[in-house]
Write an enzyme that holds these catalytic residues in place. Structure first.
Site, PDB file in Angstrom:
ATOM      1  N   TRP A 126       0.788  -1.046   0.182  1.00 12.32           N
ATOM      2  CA  TRP A 126      -0.072   0.201   0.042  1.00 12.32           C
ATOM      3  C   TRP A 126       0.874   1.244  -0.058  1.00 12.32           C
ATOM      4  CZ3 TRP A 126      -4.357  -0.497  -1.995  1.00 12.32           C
ATOM      5  CH2 TRP A 126      -5.339  -1.485  -1.758  1.00 12.32           C
ATOM      6  N   ASP A 153      -1.429   6.732   5.853  1.00 10.88           N
ATOM      7  CA  ASP A 153      -2.711   6.030   5.517  1.00 10.88           C
ATOM      8  C   ASP A 153      -3.038   4.959   6.327  1.00 10.88           C
ATOM      9  OD1 ASP A 153      -4.352   4.129   3.956  1.00 10.88           O
ATOM     10  OD2 ASP A 153      -3.045   3.762   2.692  1.00 10.88           O
ATOM     11  N   LYS A 189     -12.756  -1.025   6.028  1.00  8.12           N
ATOM     12  CA  LYS A 189     -12.096  -2.096   6.904  1.00  8.12           C
ATOM     13  C   LYS A 189     -12.755  -2.098   8.452  1.00  8.12           C
ATOM     14  CE  LYS A 189      -9.034  -2.535   3.186  1.00  8.12           C
ATOM     15  NZ  LYS A 189      -8.081  -1.690   2.371  1.00  8.12           N
TER      16      LYS A 189
HETATM   17  C1  LIG Z   1      -7.657  -1.124   1.355  1.00 10.23           C
HETATM   18  C2  LIG Z   1      -6.515  -0.226   1.492  1.00 10.23           C
HETATM   19  C3  LIG Z   1      -6.489   0.795   0.603  1.00 10.23           C
HETATM   20  C4  LIG Z   1      -7.270   0.922  -0.400  1.00 10.23           C
HETATM   21  O1  LIG Z   1      -8.419   1.418  -0.083  1.00 10.23           O
HETATM   22  P1  LIG Z   1      -9.600   1.725  -1.042  1.00 10.23           P
HETATM   23  O2  LIG Z   1     -10.849   2.530  -0.307  1.00 10.23           O
HETATM   24  O3  LIG Z   1     -10.198   0.517  -1.561  1.00 10.23           O
HETATM   25  O4  LIG Z   1      -9.072   2.997  -2.032  1.00 10.23           O
HETATM   26  C5  LIG Z   1      -5.326   1.654   0.742  1.00 10.23           C
HETATM   27  N1  LIG Z   1      -4.454   1.833   1.697  1.00 10.23           N
HETATM   28  C6  LIG Z   1      -4.276   0.568   2.684  1.00 10.23           C
HETATM   29  C7  LIG Z   1      -3.504   0.532   3.874  1.00 10.23           C
HETATM   30  C8  LIG Z   1      -5.400  -0.316   2.515  1.00 10.23           C
HETATM   31  O5  LIG Z   1      -5.720  -1.496   3.603  1.00 10.23           O
END
Ligand SMILES: *Cc1c(COP(=O)(O)O)cnc(C)c1O
Length: 361
Positions: free
Chosen positions: A102, A172, A196
């Site tokens: 990521w 993030d 999540k």
């Molecule tokens: C799932 C995830 C993403 C992507 O998220 P989207 O909402 O599908 O764009 C980005 N960073 C991390 C750490 C993730 O787990």
């Protein structure tokens, strides 16, 4: 039908309270004669939910007044592009710490927009550890430092937030938002896709320091302007009202069980059970990650061979434990144990792991 334990990485399991309350109110929201997702986002009922969600988030995460909360569409992936577009200006450099899949995705979008530097890359160790502060070669005067606080696929998590001095730190937190209290004096922006730890897919939950918003470009198309969203409290255009509502219900659930304190207590209980089962398996289950970098949200492990992994995942599925297959890019097994996963779910998984090892050891 009874609910199963869903260990999927995202979208992922939500609190039963959230789902039940939404289904009670789905058709006729608080006797309004219509659903919340059918009504104007400019009306009083939606407005209350929208602002209450911000208030609850602020309370639970103890977010200071000099930060804005934003609800933006496009998930975390949109932020990969929007951050450099708005904050990485001509002549500037941005730092991207590379800890796994990521972090690399965010970095890749950054390279399309401007000059980027990598203060640390975990490639040599196959992205199984988080760097220490003194391993980071940060760029003085950079536009920002970006990191991914929890690598959902690799199963590693920053146990601390690095000191970046005067350079804004952007995280993030898609897979660990609301799972730990945050040191706001060290952080300038966090963003997270909601699917999540919080709600269904459909938006990014963002907390951004006001002074960073003031630095962002204002000569971009409207949706890409952070200040536009901040000024209109994320009601510049139609917000993802269903996702905001579900986020609201999950935050109410967090508050009702005792807030961040209880979240952390349950998290640590789940984490010690699951890593404990791996450690006590005499090498039958192997976690490939550096002990100090283990994720408390996504636990990964291997079995002695791939056939056994297939069998494990298939039998677990039959036993009502779903979503345990590792990401297709790394294989193995992974259990995502976000806030809404009950302690009981992890206990059931650990019992299953012990039984499976006895039968197939
Ligand atoms: C799932 C995830 C993403 C992507 O998220 P989207 O909402 O599908 O764009 C980005 N960073 C991390 C750490 C993730 O787990």
């Amino acid at each position: 039908m009874a609910r199963i334990f869903n260990f999927s990485a995202g979208p992922s399991t939500l609190p039963v309270d959230t789902l039940e309350e939404a289904s009670r109110q789905m058709v006729n929201y608080h006797d309004s004669g219509m659903s919340l997702i059918e009504m104007s986002h400019r009306g009083k009922l939606y407005d209350e939910v929208h602002h209450d969600t911000m208030t609850l988030a602020r309370e639970i995460l103890d977010i200071p007044d000099d930060f804005h909360i934003l609800f933006l569409q496009g998930g975390a992936t949109m932020q990969f592009g929007m951050i450099p577009m708005a904050l990485l200006k001509e002549g500037q450099t941005a730092d991207y710490i590379l800890t796994g899949s990521w972090a690399k995705k965010a970095y890749s979008d950054g390279t399309l927009i401007g000059k980027v530097n990598v203060p640390w890359d975990g490639k040599e160790g196959s992205y199984t550890k988080i760097p220490a502060q003194d391993e980071l070669t940060l760029t003085p005067g950079a536009a920002y430092v970006h990191l991914c606080s929890n690598e959902t696929i690799g199963g590693i998590q920053w146990p601390y937030f690095p000191d970046t001095g005067d350079v804004p730190l952007i995280c993030d937190m898609s897979s660990d938002i609301m799972s730990r209290p945050l040191p706001w004096d060290k952080i300038d922006m966090v963003y997270a896709g909601t699917q999540k730890n919080l709600a269904p897919a459909g938006m990014a939950f963002i907390v951004m320091r006001k002074s960073l918003i003031e630095k962002a470009r204002t000569d971009l198309p409207a949706y890409l302007r952070y200040n536009q969203h901040a000024e209109s409290d994320s009601l510049y255009n139609t917000p993802p009202s269903f996702t905001v509502w579900m986020t609201n219900l999950t935050l109410k659930w967090i508050k009702s069980i005792g807030g961040m304190k209880e979240i952390e207590k349950r998290r640590d209980e789940k984490v010690s059970m699951l890593y404990g089962a791996i450690e006590n398996s005499d090498g039958y289950y192997r976690n490939p990650v550096d002990a100090g970098s283990r994720s408390k949200m996504n636990v990964v492990w291997r079995l002695p061979d791939e056939d056994l992994e297939k069998k494990f995942i298939a039998e677990a599925d039959k036993a009502g434990l779903s979503g345990l297959k590792g990401h297709r890019s790394v294989g193995g097994c992974r259990a995502s144990i976000y806030n809404p996963m009950p302690v009981e779910g992890v206990k059931t998984l650990v019992d299953f792991m012990n039984d499976f090892m006895k039968a197939n050891g």
